[in-house]
Design an enzyme around this catalytic site. Sequence first.
Site, PDB file in Angstrom:
ATOM      1  N   ASP A  36       0.752  -1.155  -0.041  1.00 25.21           N
ATOM      2  CA  ASP A  36      -0.092  -0.021  -0.015  1.00 25.21           C
ATOM      3  C   ASP A  36       0.909   1.450  -0.132  1.00 25.21           C
ATOM      4  OD1 ASP A  36      -2.204   1.579   0.125  1.00 25.21           O
ATOM      5  OD2 ASP A  36      -2.881   0.971   2.224  1.00 25.21           O
ATOM      6  N   ASP A  37       1.037   1.734  -1.286  1.00 23.76           N
ATOM      7  CA  ASP A  37       1.788   3.018  -1.435  1.00 23.76           C
ATOM      8  C   ASP A  37       3.432   2.573  -1.345  1.00 23.76           C
ATOM      9  OD1 ASP A  37      -0.504   4.185  -1.222  1.00 23.76           O
ATOM     10  OD2 ASP A  37      -0.117   5.542   0.440  1.00 23.76           O
ATOM     11  N   ARG A  79      -6.477  -0.002  -7.307  1.00 24.52           N
ATOM     12  CA  ARG A  79      -6.986  -1.613  -7.049  1.00 24.52           C
ATOM     13  C   ARG A  79      -7.980  -2.064  -7.974  1.00 24.52           C
ATOM     14  NH1 ARG A  79      -5.437  -2.832  -1.675  1.00 24.52           N
ATOM     15  NH2 ARG A  79      -3.685  -1.051  -1.008  1.00 24.52           N
ATOM     16  N   LYS A 128      -6.304  -5.052   2.852  1.00 23.70           N
ATOM     17  CA  LYS A 128      -6.832  -4.049   2.602  1.00 23.70           C
ATOM     18  C   LYS A 128      -7.578  -4.235   1.296  1.00 23.70           C
ATOM     19  CE  LYS A 128      -6.286   1.105   1.452  1.00 23.70           C
ATOM     20  NZ  LYS A 128      -5.280   2.126   1.601  1.00 23.70           N
ATOM     21  N   HIS A 130     -10.752  -1.718  -0.295  1.00 19.57           N
ATOM     22  CA  HIS A 130     -10.837  -0.442  -0.486  1.00 19.57           C
ATOM     23  C   HIS A 130     -11.439  -0.452  -1.977  1.00 19.57           C
ATOM     24  CE1 HIS A 130      -9.410   3.885   0.213  1.00 19.57           C
ATOM     25  NE2 HIS A 130     -10.615   3.806   0.669  1.00 19.57           N
ATOM     26  N   HIS A 188       1.597   2.691   4.148  1.00 23.30           N
ATOM     27  CA  HIS A 188       0.773   3.790   4.067  1.00 23.30           C
ATOM     28  C   HIS A 188       0.765   4.518   5.332  1.00 23.30           C
ATOM     29  CE1 HIS A 188      -3.074   5.849   3.625  1.00 23.30           C
ATOM     30  NE2 HIS A 188      -3.274   5.429   2.605  1.00 23.30           N
ATOM     31  N   ASP A 280       0.185  -0.717  -5.266  1.00 16.09           N
ATOM     32  CA  ASP A 280      -0.986  -0.119  -5.823  1.00 16.09           C
ATOM     33  C   ASP A 280      -0.554   1.386  -6.549  1.00 16.09           C
ATOM     34  OD1 ASP A 280      -0.510   1.285  -3.562  1.00 16.09           O
ATOM     35  OD2 ASP A 280      -2.855   1.313  -2.966  1.00 16.09           O
ATOM     36  N   ASN A 281       0.194   2.095  -6.051  1.00 15.37           N
ATOM     37  CA  ASN A 281       0.672   3.337  -6.514  1.00 15.37           C
ATOM     38  C   ASN A 281       1.999   3.647  -5.777  1.00 15.37           C
ATOM     39  OD1 ASN A 281      -2.099   4.028  -4.580  1.00 15.37           O
ATOM     40  ND2 ASN A 281      -0.104   4.766  -3.951  1.00 15.37           N
ATOM     41  N   ARG A 289       2.747   9.399  -4.805  1.00 15.19           N
ATOM     42  CA  ARG A 289       0.807   9.181  -4.817  1.00 15.19           C
ATOM     43  C   ARG A 289       0.214  10.386  -5.579  1.00 15.19           C
ATOM     44  NH1 ARG A 289      -1.463   7.915   0.594  1.00 15.19           N
ATOM     45  NH2 ARG A 289      -1.462   9.911   0.641  1.00 15.19           N
TER      46      ARG A 289
END
Length: 524
Positions: A36-37, A79, A128, A130, A188, A280-281, A289
């Site tokens: 995540d990030d 996602r 996660k 989301h 994150h 994801d990014n 991000r």
Amino acid sequence: MWLVALTLVLTVIALIASNPADTATAPRNVLLLLADDGGFEIGAYRNKICQTPNIDNLAKESLIFNNAYASASSCSPSRSAILTGTPSHQNGMYGLHNGVHHFDSFSKINSVTKILQKNDIKTGIIGKKHVGPSEAYPFDYSQTEENNEINQVGRNITHMKLLVREFLSIAKNESKPFFLYIGFHDPHRCGHTTPQYGNFCERFGSGEEGMGIIPDWQPWYYQWDQIQLPYHIQDTEMARRDIAAQYTTISRLDQGVGLILKELEHAGYKDNTMVIYTSDNGIPFPSGRTNFYDPGIREPMMVSSPLPKSRKFQVTNAMVSLLDIVPTLIDWYGLHQNETLEANLIENKVDIDTAPPLTGKSFLPLLDKEPPSDPEAVIFASQTHHEITMYYPMRAVRSNRYKLIHNINYKMPFPIDQDFYLSPTFQDILNRTKTGQSLPWYKSLKDYYNRPQWELFDLKMDPLELKNLAGKPSMNEIMDKLKNKLSSWQWLTNDPWVCAPSGVLEDTGSFKKSPQCLSLENGL
């Protein structure tokens, strides 16, 4: 238009079928590990300070991707693209998923979990999620923020390990192939929601007084003056301390990866499961991000395949997109040989929110051998919102050498999301700019906020993306070529913003009857 779209979907499937993997012996399971990030704070990507021994060991068994890109630099939009193979403007996830502002994908979108379930493949998610609604993204086994506290299923690696054990036991008892999606919540930020745990939740479960303990986590701590500073972050003590905290949570992510891979091995699945690690990014720092600069969309990615001929501890420079994951899964499971997939696409009926074309392609052939370099290969990116107030639609096309970004809402300042705004790094930039202090950063805050409509970069000559070549006569041919590719992709993927900002899309609401752009200019 949509009859053409359906034909394109079936063509993608036919092309996959014409060049399949060795399906006679191909394993039937997939483990997708999603940070995540997460960024390139990994030994395998030459970060010499941040300790990631478990991810590095995975890299030794994997093909390492140097040119993997997210299709959006925002959590839920990215996602949704990973799980549908379609960009966010096509699947309806225009911004961060939440109930208040009703950011949801179209309910009938053809997600990969729907496809797998229809083919009797066990689907599971831990961590996660989301994305929504649930009917668009169904999982047979689900332990997420929807039925747990997010840190317990996304950062408590001991708890996550036990959930993985439970899922693998269920899959084994049912004698089904599986797809297991692990959504880590690290690294994150969490300083804006639970500041007691630190800016990156680096104190959560650390054993410090009042922080609880995660039995399987041995925290790593870093000296702020010894971290490896990315070029796009200002060189100040405050920013360096922020990165040092990020590194600590990456140690939790890394140790979680190791635990999950051990569970896979202990359950007897190591030799018949493809493992994909990516993010994801980009990281939640300047130009990361929410941005389409490379720190925002370029992702770490490694793929471990148990097939005997698969490349291990090698690097590929081929251009790939996270939109390619769905076609790859279709290829891996051999669904191109199953008429159920084709029937599934047809039964959904052709409409804007049901069976859109897949523009990605399977990257399984890369696991066998490196293809010749293709200067025409490109990836695309699309983003419209991050948070509800962050309306800043962007579209981009990137080749190995050039990148073209279209800032559709360019007359507005670039928006800053809440957790980054409150971060020590951004507050440092903001305060130094306000008070006129020196700012050892590669940009100014004014330039960061105010962007032109078009940004064109020669990434070979300008890897930091500082010199905008849009409008230079010598670059007109290249820019026109990239514009045409981007426009064609937008039409193909039914982008409602395809005419923005200088025209009105006249499409009768569904792209069915010869959509066209009507100019807003009247000579004034």
